[in-house]
Design a protein around this motif. Structure first.
Motif, PDB file in Angstrom:
ATOM      1  N   ILE A 266       0.850  -1.195   0.000  1.00 30.42           N
ATOM      2  CA  ILE A 266       0.000   0.000   0.000  1.00 30.42           C
ATOM      3  C   ILE A 266       0.888   1.248   0.000  1.00 30.42           C
ATOM      4  O   ILE A 266       0.584   2.253  -0.629  1.00 30.42           O
ATOM      5  N   GLU A 267       1.990   1.138   0.669  1.00 27.31           N
ATOM      6  CA  GLU A 267       2.886   2.276   0.832  1.00 27.31           C
ATOM      7  C   GLU A 267       3.845   2.424  -0.356  1.00 27.31           C
ATOM      8  O   GLU A 267       4.607   3.381  -0.430  1.00 27.31           O
ATOM      9  N   GLY A 268       3.808   1.489  -1.306  1.00 27.25           N
ATOM     10  CA  GLY A 268       4.623   1.642  -2.505  1.00 27.25           C
ATOM     11  C   GLY A 268       5.766   0.654  -2.630  1.00 27.25           C
ATOM     12  O   GLY A 268       6.492   0.641  -3.628  1.00 27.25           O
TER      13      GLY A 268
ATOM     14  N   PHE B  33       6.104  12.156  10.256  1.00 28.12           N
ATOM     15  CA  PHE B  33       6.408  12.620   8.907  1.00 28.12           C
ATOM     16  C   PHE B  33       6.151  11.523   7.888  1.00 28.12           C
ATOM     17  O   PHE B  33       5.702  11.765   6.780  1.00 28.12           O
ATOM     18  N   ASP B  34       6.457  10.289   8.274  1.00 25.41           N
ATOM     19  CA  ASP B  34       6.265   9.155   7.362  1.00 25.41           C
ATOM     20  C   ASP B  34       5.954   7.910   8.204  1.00 25.41           C
ATOM     21  O   ASP B  34       6.236   7.879   9.395  1.00 25.41           O
ATOM     22  N   GLY B  35       5.378   6.924   7.572  1.00 25.80           N
ATOM     23  CA  GLY B  35       5.122   5.664   8.278  1.00 25.80           C
ATOM     24  C   GLY B  35       3.827   5.656   9.072  1.00 25.80           C
ATOM     25  O   GLY B  35       3.591   4.743   9.848  1.00 25.80           O
ATOM     26  N   ASN B  36       2.968   6.633   8.855  1.00 24.89           N
ATOM     27  CA  ASN B  36       1.693   6.681   9.598  1.00 24.89           C
ATOM     28  C   ASN B  36       0.790   5.501   9.255  1.00 24.89           C
ATOM     29  O   ASN B  36       0.185   4.898  10.130  1.00 24.89           O
ATOM     30  N   GLY B  37       0.699   5.201   7.954  1.00 25.07           N
ATOM     31  CA  GLY B  37      -0.183   4.132   7.505  1.00 25.07           C
ATOM     32  C   GLY B  37       0.254   2.787   8.070  1.00 25.07           C
ATOM     33  O   GLY B  37      -0.536   2.051   8.658  1.00 25.07           O
ATOM     34  N   ARG B  38       1.528   2.480   7.885  1.00 26.02           N
ATOM     35  CA  ARG B  38       2.019   1.191   8.383  1.00 26.02           C
ATOM     36  C   ARG B  38       1.856   1.098   9.898  1.00 26.02           C
ATOM     37  O   ARG B  38       1.476   0.061  10.436  1.00 26.02           O
ATOM     38  N   THR B  39       2.150   2.201  10.589  1.00 30.00           N
ATOM     39  CA  THR B  39       2.039   2.182  12.052  1.00 30.00           C
ATOM     40  C   THR B  39       0.603   1.970  12.502  1.00 30.00           C
ATOM     41  O   THR B  39       0.340   1.172  13.398  1.00 30.00           O
TER      42      THR B  39
HETATM   43 MG   LIG Z   1       5.011   7.044   3.282  1.00 31.33          MG
END
Ligand SMILES: [Mg+2]
Ligand SMILES: Nc1ncnc2c1ncn2[C@@H]1O[C@H](COP(=O)(O)OP(=O)(O)OP(=O)(O)O)[C@@H](O)[C@H]1O
Length: 320
Positions: free
Chosen positions: A55-57, A188-194
């Motif tokens: 999902i994150e690429g 800043f990044d990693g919100n979705g995975r977290t």
């Molecule tokens: Mg990201």
């Protein structure tokens, strides 16, 4: 901020009941045979990692993810970062399993720890740290709150899931948590995975298997979040219920003598004398009206699920 519009509820009542029923069946039948259990857990771990990173690429396929995680293989043509993302995600899952029993209350430190594992060796400067500047989410219909508000919002959200003032059920709670968390966008990044890890802490501590948002559903998932930003939780709830039901079904199918005979819809409707059309049954599945789940691009259900639905509808008609 945490006044949730629960108008989705009526439509989901029977789905919630079914999910709780299945969870109860699972709980009662534990302990499952150890080897079977371990196998499912490992394969879900691979699936969860593949889907969330995809999902994150991340371009690793399901099979490549399996090779990286279970065989320690390096895949030609894929970046070091993509390999780290897979391994990090698996470590974060293991961390969840290690705290799930005693983490009755969700703590901010758990979320920071998950985030720190997710971005370990990749974005060291940000790993485990709340953002100190603005962010934008491409394709989103809103701008996340100012950085100086993030910490308070996050505390408020954690308090909300721990006190559960609206007495939401676990699936509702995980869904609202999921949405509010990415609305705050604490990192800043990693919100979705977290968040796709942390929401499962909420579910797993109550005995549910992890709910996995499928990469195939990415577009639907983003649309559902946009609708949730407008206060409408219908779509996100459906996606979450489907994700939860899929993994429940995987566990249930492994029970000895279970009567969950899931088959591709086309197999069921193509049987001689089947009174149902593929279009009709697929629609019921997509709308969450029958017990069904998706594998890859195909929907699976049971003959009994279709019969139950028809019978139920007949009964309702007779009453009215
Ligand atoms: Mg990201
Ligand atoms: N319209 C939206 N409203 C709210 N949240 C959104 C919206 N669109 C996407 N998101 C959330 O933001 C996440 C992306 O944030 P970020 O890039 O920080 O996370 P990531 O882990 O790096 O990537 P990904 O979440 O795609 O795996 C999405 O996964 C989703 O959970």
């Amino acid at each position: 901020m945490w006044n949730i519009d629960t108008k989705y509820r009526e439509e989901f009542q029977s789905t919630f009941e079914r999910l709780y029923y299945k969870m109860a069946v699972l709980k009662k039948s534990r302990p499952l045979p150890n080897i079977a259990l371990q196998k499912i857990k490992e394969s879900l771990s691979v699936e969860w990692t593949y889907n969330s990173n995809s999902i994150e690429g991340n371009t690793l396929t399901l099979q490549e993810t399996q090779m990286v995680l279970q065989e320690g293989i390096t895949v030609k043509g894929k970046s070091l970062r993509e390999h780290f993302e897979a391994k990090n995600h698996e470590k974060a899952i293991n961390y969840l399993f290690s705290i799930v029993d005693d983490s009755y209350e969700i703590r901010a430190i758990d979320i920071l720890s998950i985030h720190s594992l997710v971005l370990n060796m990749i974005e060291e400067d940000f790993a485990g740290r709340i953002r100190n500047g603005g962010v934008r989410i491409s394709g989103a219909n809103f701008v996340p709150p100012n950085a100086n508000k993030v910490s308070d919002f996050l505390d408020e959200l954690i308090d909300f899931v721990n006190t559960n003032p609206m007495q939401l059920n676990d699936i509702e709670l995980a869904t609202i948590f999921h949405h509010k968390f990415v609305w705050i966008h604490p990192f800043f990044d990693g919100n979705g995975r977290t968040v796709r890890l942390a929401m499962n802490l909420l579910l797993m501590r109550k005995g549910f298997p992890p709910a996995i948002i499928l990469s195939n559903d990415r577009k639907k998932y983003y649309e559902a979040l946009n609708q949730a930003n407008n206060g409408n939780y219908q779509k996100l709830m459906l996606l979450m219920c489907q994700a939860q039901e899929r993994t429940l079904n995987i566990y249930l199918s492994s029970l000895p003598d279970n009567d969950y005979d899931f088959q591709e819809i086309s197999n069921i409707v193509n049987e001689p004398n089947s009174p149902y059309s593929q279009e009709y049954v697929s629609l019921l599945a997509r709308q969450g009206k029958i017990d069904a789940h998706k594998e890859g691009r195909n929907w699976y259900t049971t003959k009994k699920a279709i019969e139950d639905y028809i019978e139920n509808r007949q009964r309702k008609r007779n009453i009215s």
